[in-house]
Design a protein around this motif. Structure first.
Motif, PDB file in Angstrom:
ATOM      1  N   LYS A 249       0.830  -1.206   0.000  1.00 29.73           N
ATOM      2  CA  LYS A 249       0.000   0.000   0.000  1.00 29.73           C
ATOM      3  C   LYS A 249       0.865   1.256   0.000  1.00 29.73           C
ATOM      4  CE  LYS A 249      -1.662   1.724   3.729  1.00 29.73           C
ATOM      5  NZ  LYS A 249      -2.392   1.980   4.994  1.00 29.73           N
ATOM      6  N   ASN A 250       1.887   1.288   0.840  1.00 28.69           N
ATOM      7  CA  ASN A 250       2.777   2.455   0.885  1.00 28.69           C
ATOM      8  C   ASN A 250       3.446   2.692  -0.460  1.00 28.69           C
ATOM      9  OD1 ASN A 250       2.115   2.826   3.547  1.00 28.69           O
ATOM     10  ND2 ASN A 250       4.008   1.960   4.363  1.00 28.69           N
ATOM     11  N   ALA A 251       3.888   1.600  -1.113  1.00 21.98           N
ATOM     12  CA  ALA A 251       4.535   1.739  -2.422  1.00 21.98           C
ATOM     13  C   ALA A 251       3.562   2.274  -3.464  1.00 21.98           C
ATOM     14  CB  ALA A 251       5.098   0.385  -2.862  1.00 21.98           C
ATOM     15  N   LEU A 252       2.331   1.755  -3.468  1.00 20.27           N
ATOM     16  CA  LEU A 252       1.334   2.212  -4.438  1.00 20.27           C
ATOM     17  C   LEU A 252       0.978   3.683  -4.228  1.00 20.27           C
ATOM     18  CD1 LEU A 252      -1.058  -0.882  -4.461  1.00 20.27           C
ATOM     19  CD2 LEU A 252       0.573  -0.217  -6.244  1.00 20.27           C
ATOM     20  N   ILE A 253       0.843   4.094  -2.971  1.00 25.29           N
ATOM     21  CA  ILE A 253       0.521   5.493  -2.676  1.00 25.29           C
ATOM     22  C   ILE A 253       1.637   6.410  -3.158  1.00 25.29           C
ATOM     23  CG2 ILE A 253       0.207   7.153  -0.802  1.00 25.29           C
ATOM     24  CD1 ILE A 253      -1.295   4.984   0.720  1.00 25.29           C
TER      25      ILE A 253
ATOM     26  N   ARG B 254      11.913  -8.517   0.001  1.00 24.32           N
ATOM     27  CA  ARG B 254      12.074  -7.109  -0.340  1.00 24.32           C
ATOM     28  C   ARG B 254      10.854  -6.607  -1.097  1.00 24.32           C
ATOM     29  NH1 ARG B 254      16.976  -8.793  -2.480  1.00 24.32           N
ATOM     30  NH2 ARG B 254      16.324  -8.116  -4.565  1.00 24.32           N
ATOM     31  N   VAL B 255      10.399  -5.421  -0.740  1.00 19.16           N
ATOM     32  CA  VAL B 255       9.342  -4.731  -1.468  1.00 19.16           C
ATOM     33  C   VAL B 255       9.933  -3.406  -1.931  1.00 19.16           C
ATOM     34  CG1 VAL B 255       7.037  -3.724  -1.376  1.00 19.16           C
ATOM     35  CG2 VAL B 255       7.540  -5.800  -0.060  1.00 19.16           C
ATOM     36  N   SER B 256      10.053  -3.240  -3.243  1.00 14.84           N
ATOM     37  CA  SER B 256      10.691  -2.029  -3.773  1.00 14.84           C
ATOM     38  C   SER B 256       9.790  -1.358  -4.801  1.00 14.84           C
ATOM     39  CB  SER B 256      12.045  -2.369  -4.407  1.00 14.84           C
ATOM     40  OG  SER B 256      11.892  -3.313  -5.445  1.00 14.84           O
ATOM     41  N   ASP B 257       9.922  -0.049  -4.919  1.00 15.36           N
ATOM     42  CA  ASP B 257       9.180   0.711  -5.926  1.00 15.36           C
ATOM     43  C   ASP B 257      10.120   1.702  -6.593  1.00 15.36           C
ATOM     44  OD1 ASP B 257       8.934   3.575  -4.761  1.00 15.36           O
ATOM     45  OD2 ASP B 257       8.255   2.331  -3.079  1.00 15.36           O
TER      46      ASP B 257
ATOM     47  N   THR C 129       4.772  11.264   5.473  1.00 22.56           N
ATOM     48  CA  THR C 129       4.820  12.326   4.459  1.00 22.56           C
ATOM     49  C   THR C 129       3.424  12.572   3.890  1.00 22.56           C
ATOM     50  OG1 THR C 129       5.324  10.665   2.756  1.00 22.56           O
ATOM     51  CG2 THR C 129       7.192  11.763   3.823  1.00 22.56           C
ATOM     52  N   ARG C 130       2.404  11.898   4.462  1.00 21.75           N
ATOM     53  CA  ARG C 130       1.042  12.009   3.931  1.00 21.75           C
ATOM     54  C   ARG C 130       0.049  12.452   5.002  1.00 21.75           C
ATOM     55  NH1 ARG C 130      -1.142   7.693   3.218  1.00 21.75           N
ATOM     56  NH2 ARG C 130       0.295   6.187   4.137  1.00 21.75           N
TER      57      ARG C 130
ATOM     58  N   MET D  35       1.973   5.147  11.496  1.00 25.74           N
ATOM     59  CA  MET D  35       1.983   3.985  12.375  1.00 25.74           C
ATOM     60  C   MET D  35       2.252   2.679  11.627  1.00 25.74           C
ATOM     61  SD  MET D  35       1.698   5.122  15.363  1.00 25.74           S
ATOM     62  CE  MET D  35       1.532   3.537  16.179  1.00 25.74           C
ATOM     63  N   GLY D  36       2.057   2.681  10.306  1.00 24.56           N
ATOM     64  CA  GLY D  36       2.176   1.448   9.534  1.00 24.56           C
ATOM     65  C   GLY D  36       3.540   0.802   9.640  1.00 24.56           C
TER      66      GLY D  36
END
Length: 402
Positions: free
Chosen positions: A289-293, A325-328, A348-349, A357-358
């Motif tokens: 979710k963080n990567a997509l955002i 690993r999760v990379s964007d 940052t959002r 908190m995520g």
């Protein structure tokens, strides 16, 4: 007062000491001298002195051994207080034959776990102290485990509430839009609902998007319920392969439009995950979710989110270990934010509902499993989050790609 053989080896943490309570100073000195070669011995000359000592050092005391007959307040009174205030402490009573009826009454009421008769027999006393010490250690460990489970459930529930809010808000928004565009047609008798749409396919898009988010919210709730059940049973046996976890996120995450096509996975270095699927599913969903955002905010020409299973060393000189690993290839994270990400809630959002908190939740889960998490990012080039897992005894390489 305390006594311990200088050559004895003692664990530095947790309850480990024997507290001997007797109003006769010589009895206390004799006990400390005789048993100090095996145990850490503390002594007190009265009920009040013992309670003061426990108030200051209960984290050290594992076993209480008290005489029954003492001035002011007797040993049973002390045992009763200790049972109420310090349940981890194993309670033993020393009594003379004349006090046997009182002692047995204390046993029946649950104030004392074992009675030792005067004069103390060395072999019997040592064995009783060893057994009481082991019982206290088990009790402390069990209480700590329960406390950790309760804490984990509270944290997971708070995180779950935050994560479920977003998809449910989207569902509510789509339903509100369809309600506002609903058009009544009193002349129609075909039973059809009429919803105006700006372009063909809008209504179907909203229905399908709402369904995906409702299913995702349901999967999160199911995850929490399963976690709660497992915690109550102490069940951590149902582990799975990392590739199964990645596929679950690929199949169940509620991607927007073409976002599912941004995601790719490399599963050749598969491994067995520690613990259960539930919390790790929340962790991986959070990272995706963080990567997509990040990609939505500043989309590159070809947005990419990669999930890679690997075996890498966390630091130079260390042995390789299982990692995910999760990379964007998004905008990256500013250095001043990056240094704080896993230590405090920073985002940052904030203007769009981010709480920060995520990643802290992900850090806590990985630490609990005996693993770790690392975040690397370069402005303008993207971000990589690596989950490091402890070794698993049934790890066997499985070659697989997707």
């Amino acid at each position: 007062m305390s006594m311990q053989d200088p050559g004895a080896v003692r664990g530095p943490h947790g309850p480990h000491a024997i507290l001997m309570v007797d109003d006769e100073p010589q009895a206390c000195k004799w006990f400390a001298r005789l048993y100090g070669n095996e145990f850490t011995v503390l002594t007190a000359a009265s009920v009040d002195e013992a309670l003061v000592l426990l108030g200051e050092r209960s984290h050290e005391v594992a076993v209480l051994l008290t005489d029954y007959a003492m001035p002011a307040r007797d040993g049973v009174t002390l045992l009763s207080e200790v049972r109420r205030l310090y349940p981890h402490v194993a309670r033993l009573l020393v009594s003379a034959y004349a006090d046997k009826d009182v002692a047995m009454s204390a046993v029946n009421q649950g104030h004392v776990e074992k009675i030792l008769e005067k004069p103390l027999d060395d072999a019997i006393t040592r064995q009783a102290l060893r057994e009481a010490l082991e019982a206290s250690v088990r009790r402390t460990r069990d209480q700590s485990l329960i406390a950790r489970r309760e804490s984990a459930l509270r944290e997971t529930l708070g995180f779950l509430a935050h994560e479920v809010t977003s998809p449910l808000a989207t569902v509510r928004g789509y339903l509100s839009a369809m309600r506002e565009n609903h058009r009544s047609n009193p002349q129609s008798s075909d039973g059809m609902a009429h919803i105006a749409q700006q372009k063909p396919g809008d209504v179907l898009f909203m229905i399908e998007a709402a369904q995906r988010r409702a299913e995702y919210a349901q999967s999160l709730v199911s995850t929490f319920v399963q976690t709660a059940r497992d915690a109550s049973r102490g069940d951590t046996s149902a582990s799975l392969r990392a590739s199964e976890l990645v596929r679950a996120v690929q199949d169940e995450y509620p991607f927007e439009a073409a976002e599912a096509g941004w995601l790719s996975a490399e599963l050749s270095a598969d491994f067995t995950l520690p613990g259960r699927r539930d919390l790790l599913y929340l962790v991986l969903c959070t990272l995706v979710k963080n990567a997509l955002i990040a990609l939505r905010a500043q989309p590159p020409q070809r947005p990419e989110v990669r999930m890679v299973l690997d075996r890498v060393a966390m630091l130079p000189g260390l042995s390789p270990q299982a990692a995910l690993r999760v990379s964007d290839n998004g905008p990256g994270i500013p250095p001043e934010v990056l240094t704080r990400l896993t230590r405090e809630p920073v985002t940052t959002r904030a203007d769009s509902g981010g709480s920060g908190m995520g990643l802290l939740f992900c850090q806590r889960v990985m630490t609990t499993l005996g693993g770790d998490i690392a975040v690397h990012s370069t402005l303008g080039q993207g971000t990589t989050v690596t989950l490091y897992f402890p070794p698993s005894p049934d790890d066997t390489p499985v070659e697989e790609t997707r």
